[in-house]
Design a protein around this motif. Structure first.
Motif, mmCIF file in Angstrom:
data_model
loop_
_atom_site.group_PDB
_atom_site.id
_atom_site.type_symbol
_atom_site.label_atom_id
_atom_site.label_comp_id
_atom_site.label_asym_id
_atom_site.label_seq_id
_atom_site.Cartn_x
_atom_site.Cartn_y
_atom_site.Cartn_z
ATOM 1 N N GLU A 285 -14.502 17.407 28.542
ATOM 2 C CA GLU A 285 -13.817 16.202 28.972
ATOM 3 C C GLU A 285 -14.398 15.045 28.170
ATOM 4 N N THR A 286 -13.544 14.131 27.751
ATOM 5 C CA THR A 286 -14.010 13.034 26.907
ATOM 6 C C THR A 286 -13.526 11.697 27.459
ATOM 7 N N PHE A 305 -18.347 13.822 27.665
ATOM 8 C CA PHE A 305 -19.300 13.518 28.732
ATOM 9 C C PHE A 305 -19.459 14.678 29.713
ATOM 10 N N GLN A 306 -18.652 15.719 29.548
ATOM 11 C CA GLN A 306 -18.669 16.821 30.503
ATOM 12 C C GLN A 306 -18.201 18.091 29.827
ATOM 13 N N TYR A 307 -18.771 19.217 30.261
ATOM 14 C CA TYR A 307 -18.213 20.495 29.809
ATOM 15 C C TYR A 307 -18.328 21.511 30.921
ATOM 16 N N VAL A 323 -21.391 27.767 33.934
ATOM 17 C CA VAL A 323 -22.336 26.705 33.589
ATOM 18 C C VAL A 323 -21.548 25.411 33.495
ATOM 19 N N GLU A 324 -22.132 24.313 33.965
ATOM 20 C CA GLU A 324 -21.440 23.033 33.899
ATOM 21 C C GLU A 324 -22.421 21.904 33.635
ATOM 22 N N ALA A 335 -27.685 15.052 24.974
ATOM 23 C CA ALA A 335 -28.165 15.847 26.114
ATOM 24 C C ALA A 335 -27.180 16.954 26.453
ATOM 25 N N MET A 336 -25.890 16.690 26.324
ATOM 26 C CA MET A 336 -24.878 17.706 26.600
ATOM 27 C C MET A 336 -24.978 18.853 25.603
ATOM 28 N N ILE A 337 -25.154 18.523 24.331
ATOM 29 C CA ILE A 337 -25.287 19.555 23.292
ATOM 30 C C ILE A 337 -26.502 20.423 23.576
#
Length: 473
Positions: A285-286, A305-307, A323-324, A335-337
């Protein structure tokens, strides 16, 4: 009854749609066109704040005014974003936009918009010298406080506006004449010769006799082809021959006429032969905003900002791993990466829907974080697009000629549904995140976060279910 700039753009898109809005507002269905106009207006005010800031720094700041109203006796109304009173008594007009370029598309023709405003200003006695469209500089990269001088581009469109002045004047007269009519023919509208994606919000009100499915369900149908079919009164797909459509349209047409899915087993096998376990079903999600939220971001550039990730280890694996990740604050997605690196191994296929979107984000993130480029390019190299199957390998008219997951899922996994979810689409997710990062800790924030996670989780679980259904096929 007056006509505003927004009304005029709507008239250009579909005249009868504007008539319905003005004469029968209770019958007017607000849809994508209306939502798009609201989004543009809201973002325009954000950009205007920086235009004001920039203007106030200039020596001639006193010559500028904002939200100046021009109104004629014949019902034309325009509120100019910004006006400059020149030394010779003339004025310059400025339209402030949240786009990164001057747009002339059907939904919002900015040159026509500016011309409408100029005509009204001149009708009330203004001597208009120059017309500008102020838009965002797409190359601007935020670094610290927003720099209005670097953020904004002032495009002089005077010559372009003058070129369409006569045509626009005629269209304004036509709009006024239409709105004076107490009754019109409500059995059709000009959108009949437009593709489904370009239909006005009130298409179904004006065109009640269109069968379902119809010629509008043929993907990427040309205007010329639509005009031919409409002119002959052929809307039903049973009246269309395979020799009259493209190869990809032919799959949809055959499914409609056979009333069952059209399946190309060889194409399905080719797609599945590329899938290597473990499988990582991935969705991002972006958030995109007119004004970059954080350092390193550009105007209107998406920030992941979300996966959500569902992992299927083997073909027989019934114990999916989920996983989320959801960012709690506005930041570039390092941080998401790093979170993804913990769970996506070096082997196996990454599966997305409309994968060009995810891969575009991966390419952008690889440029932002060179130390993560190897991992992100590995994801790109291993990505399979599940949507590809539904272009030709498995086509069902029940999808309505679409390959959107929102259309495919209810047919193949009817027990899963986005309807009724608090966050039910990408736009909802973007708006929810904007609220989340500004919200204090507490129960309301926790509920919002849970709703966002639930939506993104369904996106990847939906892919798993669709994948398994195609595997059975």
């Amino acid at each position: 009854m007056h006509i505003s700039k927004t009304d005029f753009i709507q008239f250009l898109h579909c005249p009868k749609s504007l008539w319905l809005l003005k004469h029968k507002p209770e019958a007017y269905p607000n849809g994508e066109f209306s939502d798009y106009a609201k989004k543009l207006a809201a973002e325009g005010y954000q950009v205007e704040a920086y235009v004001r800031e920039l203007v106030e720094l200039g020596e001639d700041a006193a010559r500028f005014s904002f939200q100046t109203v021009f109104q004629t006796g014949r019902g034309l109304y325009a509120k100019s974003d910004m006006v400059r009173e020149n030394e010779d008594g003339s004025v310059n007009l400025y339209e402030i936009k949240s786009s990164t370029r001057v747009k002339t598309d059907a939904k919002h023709n900015q040159v026509k918009d500016a011309c409408f405003q100029m005509i009204i200003a001149e009708e009330v006695g203004q001597d208009v010298r120059d017309i500008f469209i102020v838009h965002l500089n797409g190359d601007y990269l935020r670094d610290g406080e927003v720099d209005p001088g670097a953020l904004l581009t002032f495009a002089n469109v005077t010559s372009e506006v003058r070129e369409v002045e006569a045509e626009t004047g005629i269209e304004i007269d036509q709009a006024l004449d239409l709105l004076q009519a107490e009754k019109i023919d409500e059995t059709n509208c000009s959108c009949l010769t437009l593709s489904q994606a370009n239909h006005c919000d009130s298409f179904e009100h004006f065109n009640k006799g269109i069968p379902k499915p119809s010629i509008y369900n043929l993907p990427r149908i040309s205007k010329a082809k639509l005009e031919a079919f409409v002119g002959e009164g052929r809307f039903d797909l049973d009246e269309i021959g395979l020799d009259e459509v493209t190869e990809k349209q032919g799959y949809v047409l055959r499914s409609a006429q056979l009333k069952e899915p059209v399946i190309d087993q060889a194409a399905l096998m080719r797609w599945f032969s590329k899938a290597e376990y473990p499988l990582y079903f991935l969705d991002y999600e972006t958030y995109a905003s007119a004004i970059p939220l954080v350092d390193g971001a550009r105007p209107q550039a998406p920030i992941p900002f979300q996966y959500s990730l569902h992992i299927k280890r083997t073909a027989d694996d019934t114990q999916l791993v989920h996983v989320e990740y959801l960012a709690d604050e506005a930041a570039l997605p390092r941080a998401m990466i790093e979170h993804m690196e913990q769970y996506i191994g070096p082997e196996g296929s990454v599966i997305s829907w409309h994968a060009s979107f995810e891969n575009t984000q991966n390419k952008t993130m690889a440029k932002q974080f060179p130390d993560k480029a190897e991992f992100l390019h590995s994801l790109i190299d291993r990505t399979l697009d599940l949507e590809d199957i539904f272009a030709s390998a498995y086509v069902d008219i029940a999808f309505g000629g679409s390959t959107s997951i929102k259309k495919v899922l209810p047919v193949l996994a009817s027990d899963l549904d986005y309807a009724g979810m608090e966050v039910a689409n990408g736009t909802d997710a973007m708006e929810a995140w904007e609220r989340l990062i500004a919200m204090p800790d507490g129960e309301e924030r926790d509920v919002l976060k849970a709703n966002m996670l639930e939506y993104c989780k369904l996106d990847t679980y939906a892919m798993v279910r669709i994948f398994e259904e195609m595997e059975r096929v």
